[in-house]
Design an enzyme around this catalytic site. Sequence first.
Site, PDB file in Angstrom:
ATOM      1  N   LYS A  22     -14.188   3.869   8.564  1.00  0.00           N
ATOM      2  CA  LYS A  22     -12.870   3.807   9.306  1.00  0.00           C
ATOM      3  C   LYS A  22     -12.447   4.532   8.304  1.00  0.00           C
ATOM      4  CE  LYS A  22      -9.718  -0.007   9.070  1.00  0.00           C
ATOM      5  NZ  LYS A  22      -9.020   0.867   8.651  1.00  0.00           N
ATOM      6  N   ASN A  23     -12.119   3.729   7.130  1.00  0.00           N
ATOM      7  CA  ASN A  23     -11.314   4.046   5.991  1.00  0.00           C
ATOM      8  C   ASN A  23     -12.254   5.378   5.387  1.00  0.00           C
ATOM      9  OD1 ASN A  23     -10.077   1.697   6.091  1.00  0.00           O
ATOM     10  ND2 ASN A  23     -10.657   0.885   4.496  1.00  0.00           N
ATOM     11  N   CYS A 116      -2.093  -3.848   8.600  1.00  0.00           N
ATOM     12  CA  CYS A 116      -2.668  -5.077   8.896  1.00  0.00           C
ATOM     13  C   CYS A 116      -1.349  -5.784   7.816  1.00  0.00           C
ATOM     14  CB  CYS A 116      -3.513  -5.625   8.020  1.00  0.00           C
ATOM     15  SG  CYS A 116      -4.433  -5.434   9.552  1.00  0.00           S
ATOM     16  N   ARG A 121       2.187  -4.786   0.331  1.00  0.00           N
ATOM     17  CA  ARG A 121       1.590  -3.162   0.216  1.00  0.00           C
ATOM     18  C   ARG A 121       2.656  -2.352   0.130  1.00  0.00           C
ATOM     19  NH1 ARG A 121      -3.046  -2.907   4.917  1.00  0.00           N
ATOM     20  NH2 ARG A 121      -4.314  -1.844   3.044  1.00  0.00           N
ATOM     21  N   PRO A 122       3.267  -2.141  -1.448  1.00  0.00           N
ATOM     22  CA  PRO A 122       3.536  -0.909  -1.748  1.00  0.00           C
ATOM     23  C   PRO A 122       3.110   0.248  -1.928  1.00  0.00           C
ATOM     24  CG  PRO A 122       3.532  -2.265  -3.714  1.00  0.00           C
ATOM     25  CD  PRO A 122       2.540  -2.957  -1.986  1.00  0.00           C
ATOM     26  N   ASP A 124       4.368   2.724  -3.848  1.00  0.00           N
ATOM     27  CA  ASP A 124       4.872   3.670  -5.325  1.00  0.00           C
ATOM     28  C   ASP A 124       4.253   4.468  -6.000  1.00  0.00           C
ATOM     29  OD1 ASP A 124       3.782   0.856  -5.415  1.00  0.00           O
ATOM     30  OD2 ASP A 124       4.326   0.978  -7.764  1.00  0.00           O
ATOM     31  N   LEU A 125       2.574   4.309  -5.643  1.00  0.00           N
ATOM     32  CA  LEU A 125       2.031   4.732  -6.964  1.00  0.00           C
ATOM     33  C   LEU A 125       1.027   6.284  -5.839  1.00  0.00           C
ATOM     34  CD1 LEU A 125      -0.783   1.706  -7.912  1.00  0.00           C
ATOM     35  CD2 LEU A 125       0.994   3.131  -9.036  1.00  0.00           C
ATOM     36  N   ASP A 305     -11.443  -6.281   2.108  1.00  0.00           N
ATOM     37  CA  ASP A 305     -12.222  -6.799   3.429  1.00  0.00           C
ATOM     38  C   ASP A 305     -13.182  -6.827   3.399  1.00  0.00           C
ATOM     39  OD1 ASP A 305      -9.539  -4.503   3.656  1.00  0.00           O
ATOM     40  OD2 ASP A 305     -10.864  -2.762   3.627  1.00  0.00           O
ATOM     41  N   ARG A 397      -8.425  -1.820  15.304  1.00  0.00           N
ATOM     42  CA  ARG A 397      -8.181  -0.642  14.436  1.00  0.00           C
ATOM     43  C   ARG A 397      -9.505  -0.546  14.076  1.00  0.00           C
ATOM     44  NH1 ARG A 397      -4.408  -3.638  11.395  1.00  0.00           N
ATOM     45  NH2 ARG A 397      -5.401  -1.167   9.827  1.00  0.00           N
TER      46      ARG A 397
END
Length: 418
Positions: A22-23, A116, A121-122, A124-125, A305, A397
Amino acid sequence: MEKFIIDGGGRLNGSVRIQSAKNAVLPLLAASVLTDEKVFIRDVPPITDVENMLRILQELGCTILRAEGGAVIDSSNAVSHEIPAVLTKEIRSSIFMLGSVLTRFRRARISYPGGCDIGLRPIDLHLFGLKKLGVEIVEEGGYISCYADRLKGAEIQLDFPSVGATENIMLAAVKAEGRTTIGNAAKEPEIVDLQNFLNLMGAKVQGAGSATITVDGVKKLRGVEYSPMKDRIEAGTFLIAAASVGGEVVTEGLFPENIAALLHKLRENGCKIYAKNDKIHIRSDGRLKSVDLVQTSPFPGFPTDLQAQYTALSCTAQGTTVVEENLFETRFKYAGELKRMGADITVRGKTAVVRGVERLHGASVTAGDLRGGAALVLAALKAEGKTTVLDLSHIDRGYGEFERKLRLLGAKIRRYRV
Ligand code: UD1
């Protein structure tokens, strides 16, 4: 809404073919708009995150053709640089579209992404990296608008090796003027897969898998055919399931170096593991001893995960396991559901103390996120009696045909409409 009913207690035996990761697939789909030639991605897994990503591509004006388990993405008619809010809410990976849509259209607009509910889970990076490449960013009313008449290579040092930020910067840098260097880059195998894919398209990317990635901008990228790497988290989930309930299972398609941290722990638990080429063979008698400490960390550490699934296994191991979650703040929500099944878990901040019990018992539980949901299924396979796992949308998902694959291994699991 749909639910699983699972009869616990049986062992698992047999082989399971691992799906494409998936990733890996999600960033590859985002990358497909970097060229106006056709891109064919083979073995696209039947999971809703991928379906939603394909819908986002369609909204941009791409034509998608599903063929032989894969997908052809034709973005020659793509016109839109706006990623629709209804879809970004469904899937956090829509954030990768920023980098590739910017490269294609010089502008991009997206609402804050979903995914999720496992922490803050910002992004900014991601935004920091894009700004370094010369992107002007305006954030207002829950939307992020980006403009870049010219993307220019830059030296970007990440404060944390974020997977998504590393990938997004790669996607924005492939056609930028000059050289981009990403320092403290994420080293996950999916980043290497993205590099391989981009280079096949004609990009000049080096260093993925190490802490420094270099991207030399090129003028044009071409269409490709590509087989993504296999899903180390799906493979890990089946290996943990077999370890926990006992039996002999072979995962096919994933090379063991992608999941070495888990294999190390499972051996400590008392499982026998042999790996040859892309096959991993596990044998377990289902009576495991606990390991003292599991700490999640970026690759090559223990993957966040697989934290929930491994906690489910630890619930019935002999002794106490301390599980430390170092990536996402609220990734123990599933622990409350495991307790309903008789687990003895104490959560304090980023640490869970799991004291092994003799047995779990069936209960009615609700999947609140993707991997936490998988953990409940694993616990149910080991539990005495019937377990109902409610709300399968999260599990769907990321796991394609989860119950069919488990049934082929001998599990008693059925899906019902509620
Ligand atoms: C990816 C994976 C996800 C996995 C995670 C960590 C995909 C589609 N998802 O998510 O399954 O759990 O890697 O291996 O590949 N962070 C910031 N600012 C940012 C970005 C991230 O502070 O701009 C923080 C996050 O809050 C988190 C940590 O960095 O604490 C790791 O996040 P990141 O590596 O970016 O994960 P994702 O790319 O979201």
